[in-house]
Scaffold this motif. Structure first.
Motif, mmCIF file in Angstrom:
data_model
loop_
_atom_site.group_PDB
_atom_site.id
_atom_site.type_symbol
_atom_site.label_atom_id
_atom_site.label_comp_id
_atom_site.label_asym_id
_atom_site.label_seq_id
_atom_site.Cartn_x
_atom_site.Cartn_y
_atom_site.Cartn_z
ATOM 1 N N ILE A 55 0.840 -1.188 0.000
ATOM 2 C CA ILE A 55 0.000 0.000 0.000
ATOM 3 C C ILE A 55 0.881 1.246 0.000
ATOM 4 O O ILE A 55 1.758 1.398 0.847
ATOM 5 C CB ILE A 55 -0.938 0.007 1.227
ATOM 6 C CG1 ILE A 55 -1.956 -1.132 1.111
ATOM 7 C CG2 ILE A 55 -1.644 1.345 1.373
ATOM 8 C CD1 ILE A 55 -2.719 -1.388 2.383
ATOM 9 N N ASP A 56 0.643 2.114 -0.956
ATOM 10 C CA ASP A 56 1.426 3.347 -1.062
ATOM 11 C C ASP A 56 0.910 4.429 -0.119
ATOM 12 O O ASP A 56 1.693 5.109 0.545
ATOM 13 C CB ASP A 56 1.369 3.872 -2.497
ATOM 14 C CG ASP A 56 1.968 2.893 -3.484
ATOM 15 O OD1 ASP A 56 3.200 2.906 -3.641
ATOM 16 O OD2 ASP A 56 1.214 2.104 -4.080
ATOM 17 N N ILE A 57 -0.411 4.594 -0.080
ATOM 18 C CA ILE A 57 -1.034 5.650 0.725
ATOM 19 C C ILE A 57 -2.212 5.053 1.479
ATOM 20 O O ILE A 57 -3.011 4.306 0.913
ATOM 21 C CB ILE A 57 -1.535 6.808 -0.160
ATOM 22 C CG1 ILE A 57 -0.387 7.439 -0.951
ATOM 23 C CG2 ILE A 57 -2.233 7.879 0.680
ATOM 24 C CD1 ILE A 57 -0.844 8.431 -2.013
ATOM 25 N N ALA A 58 -2.325 5.377 2.750
ATOM 26 C CA ALA A 58 -3.481 4.982 3.551
ATOM 27 C C ALA A 58 -4.209 6.238 4.008
ATOM 28 O O ALA A 58 -3.577 7.179 4.486
ATOM 29 C CB ALA A 58 -3.059 4.154 4.760
ATOM 30 N N VAL A 59 -5.526 6.233 3.861
ATOM 31 C CA VAL A 59 -6.348 7.347 4.321
ATOM 32 C C VAL A 59 -6.924 6.952 5.677
ATOM 33 O O VAL A 59 -7.751 6.048 5.775
ATOM 34 C CB VAL A 59 -7.474 7.680 3.320
ATOM 35 C CG1 VAL A 59 -8.241 8.923 3.772
ATOM 36 C CG2 VAL A 59 -6.900 7.896 1.921
ATOM 37 N N LEU A 60 -6.466 7.611 6.724
ATOM 38 C CA LEU A 60 -6.815 7.252 8.092
ATOM 39 C C LEU A 60 -8.218 7.702 8.450
ATOM 40 O O LEU A 60 -8.703 8.732 7.978
ATOM 41 C CB LEU A 60 -5.821 7.889 9.060
ATOM 42 C CG LEU A 60 -4.345 7.553 8.836
ATOM 43 C CD1 LEU A 60 -3.462 8.423 9.726
ATOM 44 C CD2 LEU A 60 -4.081 6.071 9.084
ATOM 45 N N SER A 61 -8.871 6.937 9.326
ATOM 46 C CA SER A 61 -10.196 7.319 9.815
ATOM 47 C C SER A 61 -10.498 6.553 11.083
ATOM 48 O O SER A 61 -9.847 5.551 11.400
ATOM 49 C CB SER A 61 -11.279 7.022 8.768
ATOM 50 O OG SER A 61 -11.383 5.621 8.524
ATOM 51 N N LEU A 62 -11.499 7.019 11.805
ATOM 52 C CA LEU A 62 -12.068 6.283 12.926
ATOM 53 C C LEU A 62 -13.423 5.748 12.497
ATOM 54 O O LEU A 62 -14.136 6.408 11.736
ATOM 55 C CB LEU A 62 -12.214 7.195 14.147
ATOM 56 C CG LEU A 62 -10.900 7.663 14.772
ATOM 57 C CD1 LEU A 62 -11.159 8.691 15.862
ATOM 58 C CD2 LEU A 62 -10.122 6.478 15.343
ATOM 59 N N PRO A 63 -13.808 4.548 12.959
ATOM 60 C CA PRO A 63 -15.030 3.921 12.447
ATOM 61 C C PRO A 63 -16.321 4.440 13.042
ATOM 62 O O PRO A 63 -17.391 4.139 12.536
ATOM 63 C CB PRO A 63 -14.830 2.445 12.820
ATOM 64 C CG PRO A 63 -13.974 2.495 14.043
ATOM 65 C CD PRO A 63 -13.056 3.669 13.849
ATOM 66 N N ASP A 64 -16.262 5.206 14.127
ATOM 67 C CA ASP A 64 -17.474 5.673 14.790
ATOM 68 C C ASP A 64 -17.404 7.176 15.027
ATOM 69 O O ASP A 64 -16.346 7.784 14.926
ATOM 70 C CB ASP A 64 -17.667 4.992 16.151
ATOM 71 C CG ASP A 64 -18.013 3.527 16.023
ATOM 72 O OD1 ASP A 64 -17.343 2.718 16.665
ATOM 73 O OD2 ASP A 64 -18.943 3.203 15.270
#
Length: 324
Positions: A61-70
């Motif tokens: 994976i070159d780029i990961a877009v971070l997030s929280l699930p809730d």
């Protein structure tokens, strides 16, 4: 001109993971004492930037877009942390910003503006509903119109994740906890709510990615089309299907021949984006789904490239300037 024994090497497929969680350090304890019926992988806990980078390297994976699930009560701190990660590792990370509980409209709008204008988030992460039990409001509720109005004005990108909402009965088996059985249906319920209330049509400039290939959305959209129209929706069955077709879908925990065939038929490959759901799963678990995806499109490399990165770059063109 003789070419000798030189063999041209095909460029490695670029991958952008649009479903990649950066959990807070205490999330393991939160899950351990929750009724969700799911245990986060011990090897991923506590989450760290180094573990994400290692998983990304393992999965190519070159780029990961971070997030929280809730929806997150400390959205501001979480967003600041994500923005700092993006600065620390330019070219490896983007992020979808969390908002405070949308029922607190003023706070949510303030954080939305700060996240997009000051922290330069790539989009906004929303959950399917806010509140619990009888107090819960789904994402298309009229109370949230000010949020959608602002998102529409900005032409914002939204990452929509199903809530960890228990059903009225216990989950059926220890192997079938809430993240397995309920979360995908919460995603569907949120998408359907936006459609039948006319909100998806009213705010056309908001681009919405549904997590987990939309959960059960593709399968149940035809059911909604006729029955919701019969029950009073102002939209015709054809209009309801048309609005369902305007969502985007990520592949996290959802790819095999049947589901990908359905997604291709329902929205086309140009609305499907690669996602892993790390760190809720191990790299080896994510790899199983990645391999299913790559096998399905083995004879269609252009489509596979669109799903792996091209479609994400169309929604987030700023990522095109990032290099690993």
């Amino acid at each position: 001109m003789a070419l000798g024994n030189t063999v041209a090497q095909a460029p490695r497929l670029k991958r952008i993971d649009v479903h990649h969680h950066n959990f807070p350090s205490n999330v393991g304890k939160l899950y351990e004492h929750s009724p969700l019926g799911y245990k986060l992988p011990e090897e991923n806990l506590p989450w760290s930037l180094e573990k994400s980078l290692q998983a990304m390297d393992e999965l190519g994976i070159d780029i990961a877009v971070l997030s929280l699930p809730d929806g997150w009560p400390i959205a501001g701190k979480a967003n600041q942390r994500s923005a700092e990660i993006c600065k620390q590792y330019p070219g490896r990370f983007g992020f979808f910003a969390s908002l405070p509980d949308l029922r607190n409209t003023e706070d949510a709008l303030t954080e939305l503006a700060h996240a997009l204008d000051d922290l330069h988030a790539n989009g906004i992460s929303l959950v399917s509903s806010y509140g619990y039990g009888a107090e819960a409001k789904y994402i298309g509720d009229d109370a949230f119109d000010p949020i959608w109005t602002e998102l529409d004005r900005r032409g914002a990108l939204v990452f929509l994740h199903g809530a960890q909402t228990p059903s009225s009965t216990p989950y059926p088996h220890p192997f079938l906890g809430i993240p397995v059985t309920e979360v995908p249906n919460e995603t569907y319920k949120a998408a359907a709510h936006l459609v039948v209330t006319g909100k998806k049509r009213r705010y056309p400039n908001v681009k919405i990615i549904l997590s987990h290939l939309g959960g059960s959305t593709v399968w149940l959209a035809p059911r909604v089309a006729v029955l919701s129209a019969y029950m009073g929706s102002s939209l015709t069955p054809e209009e309801i299907i048309e609005d369902f077709n305007t969502f985007y879908f990520d592949t996290a925990l959802a790819t095999n021949e049947t589901t990908l065939t359905a997604a291709e038929t329902f929205v086309g490959h140009d609305r499907v984006l690669f996602g892993t759901d790390y760190c809720a799963v191990t790299p080896s678990m994510a790899a199983w789904y990645k391999e299913q995806l790559e096998q399905f499109y083995a004879d269609k490399p252009d489509r596979l490239q669109d799903i792996m990165s091209g479609n994400a770059l169309k929604l987030m063109p700023e990522l095109a300037n990032m290099s690993s």
